[in-house]
Design an enzyme around this catalytic site. Structure first.
Site, PDB file in Angstrom:
ATOM      1  N   GLY A 210       0.804  -1.096  -0.004  1.00  0.00           N
ATOM      2  CA  GLY A 210      -0.036  -0.214  -0.055  1.00  0.00           C
ATOM      3  C   GLY A 210       0.872   1.177   0.088  1.00  0.00           C
ATOM      4  O   GLY A 210       2.080   1.260   0.021  1.00  0.00           O
TER       5      GLY A 210
ATOM      6  N   ASP B 299      -6.821  -0.256   6.273  1.00  0.00           N
ATOM      7  CA  ASP B 299      -7.801   0.524   5.798  1.00  0.00           C
ATOM      8  C   ASP B 299      -8.775   0.884   7.036  1.00  0.00           C
ATOM      9  O   ASP B 299      -9.286   2.122   7.042  1.00  0.00           O
ATOM     10  CB  ASP B 299      -8.713  -0.381   5.035  1.00  0.00           C
ATOM     11  CG  ASP B 299      -7.756  -0.744   3.649  1.00  0.00           C
ATOM     12  OD1 ASP B 299      -7.641   0.409   3.062  1.00  0.00           O
ATOM     13  OD2 ASP B 299      -7.828  -1.811   3.359  1.00  0.00           O
TER      14      ASP B 299
ATOM     15  N   LYS C 133      -8.332  -4.808   6.199  1.00  0.00           N
ATOM     16  CA  LYS C 133      -7.337  -4.722   5.353  1.00  0.00           C
ATOM     17  C   LYS C 133      -7.826  -5.308   3.859  1.00  0.00           C
ATOM     18  O   LYS C 133      -8.701  -6.309   3.866  1.00  0.00           O
ATOM     19  CB  LYS C 133      -6.223  -5.274   5.679  1.00  0.00           C
ATOM     20  CG  LYS C 133      -5.430  -4.798   6.958  1.00  0.00           C
ATOM     21  CD  LYS C 133      -4.107  -5.450   7.447  1.00  0.00           C
ATOM     22  CE  LYS C 133      -3.166  -5.827   6.443  1.00  0.00           C
ATOM     23  NZ  LYS C 133      -2.974  -4.590   5.272  1.00  0.00           N
TER      24      LYS C 133
ATOM     25  N   GLY D 204      -5.843  -2.686  -1.251  1.00  0.00           N
ATOM     26  CA  GLY D 204      -4.903  -3.028  -2.099  1.00  0.00           C
ATOM     27  C   GLY D 204      -4.842  -4.449  -2.678  1.00  0.00           C
ATOM     28  O   GLY D 204      -4.153  -4.490  -3.557  1.00  0.00           O
TER      29      GLY D 204
ATOM     30  N   GLU E  36      -1.143 -10.755   2.575  1.00  0.00           N
ATOM     31  CA  GLU E  36      -0.547 -10.067   3.864  1.00  0.00           C
ATOM     32  C   GLU E  36      -0.983 -11.027   5.066  1.00  0.00           C
ATOM     33  O   GLU E  36      -0.371 -10.985   6.073  1.00  0.00           O
ATOM     34  CB  GLU E  36      -1.610  -8.956   3.973  1.00  0.00           C
ATOM     35  CG  GLU E  36      -1.052  -7.917   2.835  1.00  0.00           C
ATOM     36  CD  GLU E  36      -2.146  -6.696   2.746  1.00  0.00           C
ATOM     37  OE1 GLU E  36      -1.494  -5.723   2.101  1.00  0.00           O
ATOM     38  OE2 GLU E  36      -3.142  -6.769   3.186  1.00  0.00           O
TER      39      GLU E  36
HETATM   40  C1  5RP Z   1      -3.503  -3.631   0.875  1.00  0.00           C
HETATM   41  C2  5RP Z   1      -3.828  -3.179   2.353  1.00  0.00           C
HETATM   42  C3  5RP Z   1      -3.233  -1.943   2.474  1.00  0.00           C
HETATM   43  O1  5RP Z   1      -2.213  -2.110   3.827  1.00  0.00           O
HETATM   44  C4  5RP Z   1      -4.422  -1.010   2.835  1.00  0.00           C
HETATM   45  O2  5RP Z   1      -5.399  -0.731   1.847  1.00  0.00           O
HETATM   46  C5  5RP Z   1      -3.670   0.476   3.486  1.00  0.00           C
HETATM   47  O3  5RP Z   1      -3.342   1.024   2.207  1.00  0.00           O
HETATM   48  P1  5RP Z   1      -2.664   2.593   2.208  1.00  0.00           P
HETATM   49  O4  5RP Z   1      -1.470   2.579   3.153  1.00  0.00           O
HETATM   50  O5  5RP Z   1      -2.513   2.617   0.604  1.00  0.00           O
HETATM   51  O6  5RP Z   1      -3.944   3.592   2.727  1.00  0.00           O
HETATM   52  O7  5RP Z   1      -4.527  -3.770   3.109  1.00  0.00           O
HETATM   53  O8  5RP Z   1      -4.332  -4.949   0.480  1.00  0.00           O
END
Ligand code: 5RP
Length: 229
Positions: A36, A91, A101, A104, A110
């Site tokens: 992310g 998120d 989460k 992304g 993850e």
């Molecule tokens: C990706 C994730 C990210 O950690 C989450 O979307 C946060 O992203 P960002 O740092 O761009 O806000 O879970 O799958």
């Protein structure tokens, strides 16, 4: 403990927590790296101490490419028995370290890398801090042939599930699967919810990280980096 800072943009807050996460990296140990825009800041910082670590285990093709471009060796998850620390964004994160989460689309890898780690350090700007999970559409990675029946199960719970699209078709994850984004959920009991949805046929990974919650959250705020443990 907070350090007062001038008004910072969301991007600057991400930089701040990316920098703050460096102190959780254990010299001489392989580090688990999430995915992310916040993690990208961390990866850039990690490059400054790359000589102190053997390398990283990555949670996505995107992070792997960034790590390699900066000269950080990337190990396959099967090559390591455990990691001292896994550093990733979120998120949403609640007061107990439970997270949503997958914004992304990297949630499955993850969770796999987080499961190898002794400690999950979450890095996030303050917009991610919530009392109850569910405002952010919940990502669920699914086997494509099960998408409609899984969507119906969420609808029976009051949710609204949509296949995530990209370039005119369903987004295809690094694992070759699809993502359902589920709106209108209030996840009052994240542990029970995660256990329940994980059992549904065709669910690869639900984006609630409660069983593998954050041990530490470095939250970027107007007052500086807050450490929540
Ligand atoms: C990706 C994730 C990210 O950690 C989450 O979307 C946060 O992203 P960002 O740092 O761009 O806000 O879970 O799958």
């Amino acid at each position: 403990m907070t350090t007062p800072v001038a008004s910072l943009s969301q991007d600057e807050l991400k930089t701040l927590v990316g920098q703050a996460a460096l102190k959780y990296v254990v010299a001489g140990s392989i580090v688990g790296v999430g995915t992310g825009s916040t993690v990208n800041k961390f990866i850039d910082e990690l490059a400054t101490i790359k000589d102190q670590i053997p390398g990283a285990v990555s949670s996505s093709v995107a992070s792997t490419e960034r790590l390699k471009a900066l000269g950080i060796k990337v190990f396959d998850a099967n090559e390591v028995d455990s990691l001292a620390v896994y550093i990733d964004g979120a998120d949403e994160i609640d007061g107990k370290g439970h997270m949503v989460k997958g914004g992304g689309a990297a949630l499955t890898r993850e969770k796999i890398v987080a499961a190898l780690a002794e400690r999950f350090v979450c890095i996030a700007d303050e917009s991610k801090r919530v009392d109850v999970l569910g405002n952010f559409p919940l990502p669920v990675e699914v086997i494509p042939m099960a998408a409609a029946q899984i969507a119906r199960r969420f609808e029976a719970m009051g949710g609204n599930a949509q296949i995530r699209m990209k370039d005119g078709g369903p987004l295809v994850t690094d694992n070759g699967q699809h993502i359902l984004d589920v709106r209108n959920l209030k996840i009052a009991d994240p542990l029970a919810f995660e256990s329940d949805v994980n059992q549904w046929p065709g669910v690869v990974t639900v984006g609630v990280f409660a069983h593998q919650k954050a041990a530490v959250c470095l939250l970027g705020t107007a007052q500086g980096v807050q450490t929540l443990e």
